[in-house]
Motif scaffolding. Structure first.
Motif: not given
Length: 148
Positions: A118-129
């Protein structure tokens, strides 16, 4: 004997390099002022925990999201990627190169109670969350051991 011009800034940089070696910090440049090699850099990371999940934030500026790979295997989270150097332009003269380029890899161990599916990865403004939910806490069982 050759006459060498004294450079006070070089003295300061040499002193800082000696200090960083003494305290165990990684060096940002090689001897002679050359830029650091690809293995000398890795993104800075924050890891936070709530009752519901773990959150990992990694700073990866100027890295394409297609150049970042996240893997979770047996409770170990691995973030790999590459920051590519811009193409050389013969009209440019670089006076200083302090940013790191090349491949990087970071790995972190998390407790067994994570739901990697169930892990979710997002990428915004040079930050991987990366958000990794927790599963129901497994109950620990206590047993009494009799010493004979």
């Amino acid at each position: 004997m050759a006459i060498v011009q004294w450079d006070p800034w070089q003295e300061i940089e040499d002193m800082f390099d000696r200090y960083t070696r003494a305290v165990g910090w990684r060096q940002r440049r090689t001897k002679g002022g050359e830029p650091a090699t690809a293995v000398d850099w890795s993104p800075q990371v924050d890891i936070a925990e709530t009752p519901q999940e773990f959150t990992i934030k990694a700073e990866v500026p100027e890295v394409n999201k297609d150049d970042v790979k996240v893997m979770i295997n047996d409770g170990v989270v691995t973030i790999e990627g590459e920051r590519k150097r811009e193409k050389e332009d013969n009209d440019k003269t670089f006076h200083r190169i302090e940013r790191f380029y090349g491949s990087f890899s970071r790995s972190f161990s998390l407790p067994e109670n994570i739901d990697s599916q169930a892990a979710v990865a997002t990428f915004k403004d040079g930050v991987l969350t990366l958000q990794i939910p927790k599963t129901a806490q497994t109950q620990t069982k206590s047993i009494e051991v009799k010493v004979q």
